[in-house]
Structure formats: C-alpha cells, structure tokens
Design a protein around this motif. Structure first.
Motif, PDB file in Angstrom:
ATOM      1  N   HIS A   8      63.252  36.994 -31.978  1.00  0.00           N
ATOM      2  CA  HIS A   8      62.553  35.713 -32.042  1.00  0.00           C
ATOM      3  C   HIS A   8      63.436  34.775 -32.869  1.00  0.00           C
ATOM      4  N   LEU A   9      64.095  33.829 -32.207  1.00  0.00           N
ATOM      5  CA  LEU A   9      64.983  32.872 -32.860  1.00  0.00           C
ATOM      6  C   LEU A   9      64.157  31.668 -33.298  1.00  0.00           C
ATOM      7  N   ALA A  82      61.994  41.380 -34.227  1.00  0.00           N
ATOM      8  CA  ALA A  82      62.908  40.823 -35.228  1.00  0.00           C
ATOM      9  C   ALA A  82      62.764  39.307 -35.230  1.00  0.00           C
ATOM     10  N   ILE A  83      62.357  38.778 -36.368  1.00  0.00           N
ATOM     11  CA  ILE A  83      62.151  37.340 -36.527  1.00  0.00           C
ATOM     12  C   ILE A  83      63.389  36.800 -37.239  1.00  0.00           C
ATOM     13  N   LEU A  84      64.232  36.075 -36.510  1.00  0.00           N
ATOM     14  CA  LEU A  84      65.517  35.619 -37.032  1.00  0.00           C
ATOM     15  C   LEU A  84      65.421  34.168 -37.491  1.00  0.00           C
ATOM     16  N   ASP A  85      65.321  33.999 -38.795  1.00  0.00           N
ATOM     17  CA  ASP A  85      65.190  32.704 -39.459  1.00  0.00           C
ATOM     18  C   ASP A  85      66.573  32.316 -39.989  1.00  0.00           C
ATOM     19  N   LEU A  86      67.475  31.985 -39.055  1.00  0.00           N
ATOM     20  CA  LEU A  86      68.874  31.722 -39.393  1.00  0.00           C
ATOM     21  C   LEU A  86      69.248  30.260 -39.212  1.00  0.00           C
ATOM     22  N   GLN A 105      70.607  44.348 -24.488  1.00  0.00           N
ATOM     23  CA  GLN A 105      69.405  44.500 -23.664  1.00  0.00           C
ATOM     24  C   GLN A 105      68.122  44.244 -24.464  1.00  0.00           C
ATOM     25  N   ILE A 106      68.177  43.186 -25.256  1.00  0.00           N
ATOM     26  CA  ILE A 106      67.042  42.787 -26.086  1.00  0.00           C
ATOM     27  C   ILE A 106      66.549  41.426 -25.603  1.00  0.00           C
ATOM     28  N   PRO A 107      65.249  41.299 -25.316  1.00  0.00           N
ATOM     29  CA  PRO A 107      64.708  39.994 -24.921  1.00  0.00           C
ATOM     30  C   PRO A 107      64.821  38.972 -26.067  1.00  0.00           C
ATOM     31  N   VAL A 108      64.849  37.698 -25.690  1.00  0.00           N
ATOM     32  CA  VAL A 108      64.941  36.611 -26.659  1.00  0.00           C
ATOM     33  C   VAL A 108      63.795  35.638 -26.426  1.00  0.00           C
ATOM     34  N   VAL A 109      63.213  35.170 -27.531  1.00  0.00           N
ATOM     35  CA  VAL A 109      62.230  34.098 -27.487  1.00  0.00           C
ATOM     36  C   VAL A 109      62.670  33.056 -28.512  1.00  0.00           C
ATOM     37  N   LEU A 110      62.854  31.823 -28.069  1.00  0.00           N
ATOM     38  CA  LEU A 110      63.241  30.721 -28.944  1.00  0.00           C
ATOM     39  C   LEU A 110      61.987  29.949 -29.345  1.00  0.00           C
ATOM     40  N   HIS A 111      61.768  29.818 -30.647  1.00  0.00           N
ATOM     41  CA  HIS A 111      60.639  29.046 -31.185  1.00  0.00           C
ATOM     42  C   HIS A 111      61.225  27.784 -31.810  1.00  0.00           C
ATOM     43  N   VAL A 112      60.832  26.613 -31.327  1.00  0.00           N
ATOM     44  CA  VAL A 112      61.422  25.348 -31.756  1.00  0.00           C
ATOM     45  C   VAL A 112      60.403  24.535 -32.549  1.00  0.00           C
ATOM     46  N   LEU A 113      60.803  24.184 -33.774  1.00  0.00           N
ATOM     47  CA  LEU A 113      59.982  23.326 -34.617  1.00  0.00           C
ATOM     48  C   LEU A 113      60.673  21.973 -34.690  1.00  0.00           C
ATOM     49  N   ASP A 114      60.063  20.964 -34.107  1.00  0.00           N
ATOM     50  CA  ASP A 114      60.636  19.622 -34.075  1.00  0.00           C
ATOM     51  C   ASP A 114      59.695  18.690 -34.828  1.00  0.00           C
ATOM     52  N   VAL A 115      60.097  18.313 -36.041  1.00  0.00           N
ATOM     53  CA  VAL A 115      59.267  17.514 -36.940  1.00  0.00           C
ATOM     54  C   VAL A 115      60.062  16.264 -37.316  1.00  0.00           C
TER      55      VAL A 115
END
Length: 169
Positions: A8-9, A82-86, A105-115
């Motif tokens: 989780h990016l 895995a929550i990747l806060d990079l 072979q790991i899925p990815v989910v992008l979480h976008v915070l636009d403030v």
C-alpha cells in the motif's frame, strides 16, 4: 493472497496526512507501517551534517528504502499487508516501488492524499508545535516549499495502473 495483502503506497505532499492515514490503514488491515521519517531519524539524523545536505540525505533514504522493501516483501509473503509511508511525491519513485512489487509478484494499491497547500502548511505548523504521534522532525517553511517543488499528483493513467484510491480526509 487476500486482496488487502499488498504494498500500500501512501502518496501525498508534506502535511497531507500520510502518516496519520498510514497508521490508521495499518491498524484497519492489521498490517505493518513503514515510515521513512522514523527510519531516517532513528538511524541517521543524530549524525547528519548541519545544515542538512541533500546528497547525504538521499543516499541514506535509498539505504532505508532498500531495507524497507526487503522487510515489506517478507511481510506480504507471510500474509501481512505492508503500508509504505515513504512520501512517494514523484511519479518515478512510485513507479520504482510498483516495479519492485510486480517483480516480486506483490499487488500494489496507491492511496493518494491531495490536500490544498495552505491547509497542509497549517497542519505542519501544528505538528511542529505539538510534536505529537506523527512528528518525526521539525519541518520549516523552506523544507516544506522545497518538497512542494517535487510534488507530482498522479494522473488518471497512473491511478488506473496502480489501483489508485483518492483519500478524502
């Protein structure tokens, strides 16, 4: 593999709420939160040159990210998200981690915070003053403005490719 077991990016500019969101997501998913600021402060900040040198910092961030990737990969392989806060302020940085994940072979989910920028600066000032749970280091206006020049909001194609989710705080 459960759908939440992924990399989780967490993506956004300074003060967007990435660490707060990442901590909550890690709790909700029963995952591991990897926060680059904490790694850097714990491992290197006491030895950093003053004033901070960009190349010195980036070399150490790359070392931390390599170890974070290896540890996060192991977590996902045993069923822990895995929550990747990079930061992931630049598209190239997000693509680098997405490729590493795909290769493993790991899925990815992008979480976008636009403030909005002024709301983020207000948050940073409050965090600097309170030194609360997500505080890792003092961020002055010059550092904030410098990171702001690097911020690249994901476009629709990137959102689609990385299973992007817009986070509304």
């Amino acid at each position: 593999m459960k759908s939440d077991v992924a990399f989780h990016l967490i993506c956004g500019s300074t003060g967007a709420g990435k660490s707060t969101f990442a901590q909550a997501l890690a709790h909700d998913l029963r995952g591991l939160h990897f926060a680059i600021d904490r790694w850097m402060v714990t491992l290197f900040w006491q030895d950093s040159p003053q004033p901070i040198e960009f190349d010195w910092t980036m070399t150490r961030i790359e070392r931390c990210e390599a170890m974070i990737f290896e540890t996060a990969k192991q977590a996902v392989w045993i069923g822990v998200p895995a929550i990747l806060d990079l930061g992931f302020t630049k598209a190239a940085h997000r693509q680098k981690f997405a490729k590493l994940a795909v290769d493993a072979q790991i899925p990815v989910v992008l979480h976008v915070l636009d403030v909005p920028v002024e709301e983020r600066w207000t948050r940073v000032e409050a965090r600097n003053a309170s030194k609360g749970e997500t505080y890792a280091m003092e961020v002055d206006r010059a550092m904030f403005d410098f990171v702001e020049t690097m911020w690249e909001l994901p476009d629709p194609a990137e959102m689609a490719a990385l299973n992007g989710r817009l986070v509304v705080p």
